[in-house]
Design an enzyme around this catalytic site. Structure first.
Site, short mmCIF file in Angstrom:
data_model
loop_
_atom_site.label_atom_id
_atom_site.label_comp_id
_atom_site.label_asym_id
_atom_site.label_seq_id
_atom_site.Cartn_x
_atom_site.Cartn_y
_atom_site.Cartn_z
N ARG A 46 0.84 -1.21 0.00
CA ARG A 46 0.00 0.00 0.00
C ARG A 46 0.87 1.25 0.00
NH1 ARG A 46 -1.58 2.30 4.61
NH2 ARG A 46 -2.09 0.37 5.69
N TYR A 98 -14.33 18.56 -16.30
CA TYR A 98 -14.85 17.19 -16.40
C TYR A 98 -15.96 16.99 -15.36
CZ TYR A 98 -15.12 12.19 -15.59
OH TYR A 98 -15.59 10.92 -15.40
N ASP A 170 -5.15 20.21 -15.11
CA ASP A 170 -5.49 18.87 -15.60
C ASP A 170 -4.99 18.80 -17.04
OD1 ASP A 170 -6.69 16.62 -16.74
OD2 ASP A 170 -8.46 16.75 -15.45
N LYS A 195 -6.38 7.73 -19.93
CA LYS A 195 -6.53 8.28 -21.28
C LYS A 195 -5.23 8.14 -22.07
CE LYS A 195 -10.38 9.64 -19.31
NZ LYS A 195 -11.34 8.68 -18.87
C1 LIG Z 1 -10.15 15.63 -18.23
C2 LIG Z 1 -10.43 14.53 -17.27
N1 LIG Z 1 -9.91 14.58 -16.04
C3 LIG Z 1 -10.12 13.60 -15.14
C4 LIG Z 1 -10.89 12.50 -15.44
C5 LIG Z 1 -11.12 11.42 -14.40
O1 LIG Z 1 -10.31 10.33 -14.65
P1 LIG Z 1 -10.67 8.78 -14.28
O2 LIG Z 1 -11.85 8.40 -15.12
O3 LIG Z 1 -9.41 8.06 -14.62
O4 LIG Z 1 -11.00 8.77 -12.83
C6 LIG Z 1 -11.43 12.39 -16.72
C7 LIG Z 1 -12.24 11.21 -17.06
O5 LIG Z 1 -12.87 11.14 -18.10
C8 LIG Z 1 -11.19 13.42 -17.66
O6 LIG Z 1 -11.70 13.38 -18.89
#
Ligand SMILES: Cc1ncc(COP(=O)(O)O)c(C=O)c1O
Length: 379
Positions: A46, A98, A170, A195
């Site tokens: 962990r 998001y 992000d 992604k």
């Molecule tokens: C721009 C963006 N940030 C964060 C996330 C969240 O990521 P996760 O789905 O891996 O938790 C997403 C998910 O689609 C996203 O498109």
């Protein structure tokens, strides 16, 4: 070393015991101590394990951070970052963020005494107007998901430095190959590694990359205390994906531009949102701060029924949430990724019911265009 070299070699040294060019997956929960209080660098999975440590080195290098920590998902990574705040603190967030970040902040974190304001971070004045004496964090998505608005990171970096605010970016939509926010003034970068970093739609993961030692210590404390670190197998998969990030992103750029141009010329498409098109309102900023425009784009059709017809008629494009993989994915943000946003908020930021999102993959562009063409014929 160059980006592609770092992506292949940093954190990916051959296994010292066997010489295996790819490090093994350390599928173990605990590590035997050589004597009481003495171990070989690991004690319990962990808190730390070799696959996670290796991936964290790679990701930190590619984003130009001093360290990185990887989490079970992008949302777990983002949650860890918001936990740097304390009750009474205020954060300014991109309004077209998001949907999961909107849900996390407005439905969960508000109950812990945090305050949030959502603004158009592509407008410097809007950000300035939202700052309060207790503003401790500026959380920027650029380009935004799904409306592809671009924020001027250097200008926001300067503002954050002047006001002593932590700037978080992000960078999921572009990856460090196309944009390096720390070089433009960000203190923290977050990723959904699900992604582009992984790129093959076969693992979920998140990353937090830090420019400052004090933030790094807190994020590591959080990761090991909350137990939200990424598991060995998933670290292995993401590390394998990252090795081809440079070539994948170069081809994503080419395909993204080809599809955006095709759609912009189509009579049934009302508008295309893609920072690589001169018609995009922040095209010049994107050109300046990005190394390419990526492969995320949105386009507006004439309402929900037209969009439904298109989504149900595509063959090669897959109707699915997520993005950044080798396969082209098509989705309707209003009913899928951004369904947790109240309709009034969606409308205000331009997520109409006819807005279709494409994550353009690595198939031959002419095949994708043929598929979209036959589907648009049915609209
Ligand atoms: C721009 C963006 N940030 C964060 C996330 C969240 O990521 P996760 O789905 O891996 O938790 C997403 C998910 O689609 C996203 O498109």
């Amino acid at each position: 070393m160059g980006f592609a070299t770092n992506a292949i070699h940093v954190g990916q040294e051959p296994d010292p015991t066997t010489g295996a060019i790819v490090a093994p997956i350390y599928q173990t929960s605990t590590y035997v101590q050589t004597e009481l209080g003495k171990d070989k660098g690991f004690d319990y999975a962990r808190t730390k394990h070799p696959n996670r440590q290796a991936l964290e080195r790679t990701v930190a290098k590619l984003e130009g951070g001093q360290s990185a920590y990887v989490f079970t998902s992008g949302m777990a990574a983002i949650d860890a970052v918001f936990r740097l705040l304390r009750p009474g603190d205020h954060a300014v967030i991109s309004e077209a963020v998001y949907g999961g970040v909107f849900r996390l902040s407005t439905q969960l974190l508000v109950h812990f005494g945090l305050e949030f304001t959502f603004v158009d971070t592509s407008s410097h004045d809007a950000v300035l107007g939202a700052l309060r004496p207790n503003t401790k964090m500026l959380y920027v998505e650029t380009p935004t998901n799904p409306t592809l608005r671009v924020a001027d990171l250097s200008a926001l970096g300067k503002l954050s430095a002047e006001r002593g605010i932590t700037m978080v970016v992000d960078n999921t939509f572009l990856s460090p190959y196309l944009q390096r926010p720390i070089e433009l003034g960000a203190h923290i970068v977050v990723h959904s590694m699900t992604k582009y970093l992984n790129g093959h739609s076969d693992a979920v993961g998140g990353a937090v990359i830090l420019a400052r030692q004090e933030d790094a210590e807190q994020i590591y404390f959080l990761q090991r205390s909350a137990g939200s670190g990424l598991a060995p197998m998933d670290c292995f998969l993401v590390a394998r994906g990252i090795k081809t990030l440079a070539v994948r992103m170069a081809q994503h750029n080419t395909n993204g531009m080809a599809i955006a141009r095709y759609l912009e010329a189509h009579p049934k498409v009302k508008r295309v949102l893609y920072p690589g098109l001169p018609s995009h309102p922040q095209h010049e900023i994107a050109k300046r701060q990005q190394r390419g425009f990526g492969a995320m784009l949105c386009f507006d059709l004439d309402g929900l029924e037209a969009a439904r017809r298109l989504l149900n008629s595509v063959n090669l494009c897959s109707l699915a949430e997520s993005l950044g993989g080798v396969e082209t994915l098509i989705s309707l943000p209003a009913l899928m990724t951004h369904a947790s946003m109240p309709p009034a908020v969606r409308q205000q930021i331009g997520i109409t019911e006819g807005l279709v999102r494409l994550s353009v993959g690595l198939e031959d562009a002419e095949d994708l265009i043929a598929d979209l063409d036959q589907a648009l014929d049915k609209v």
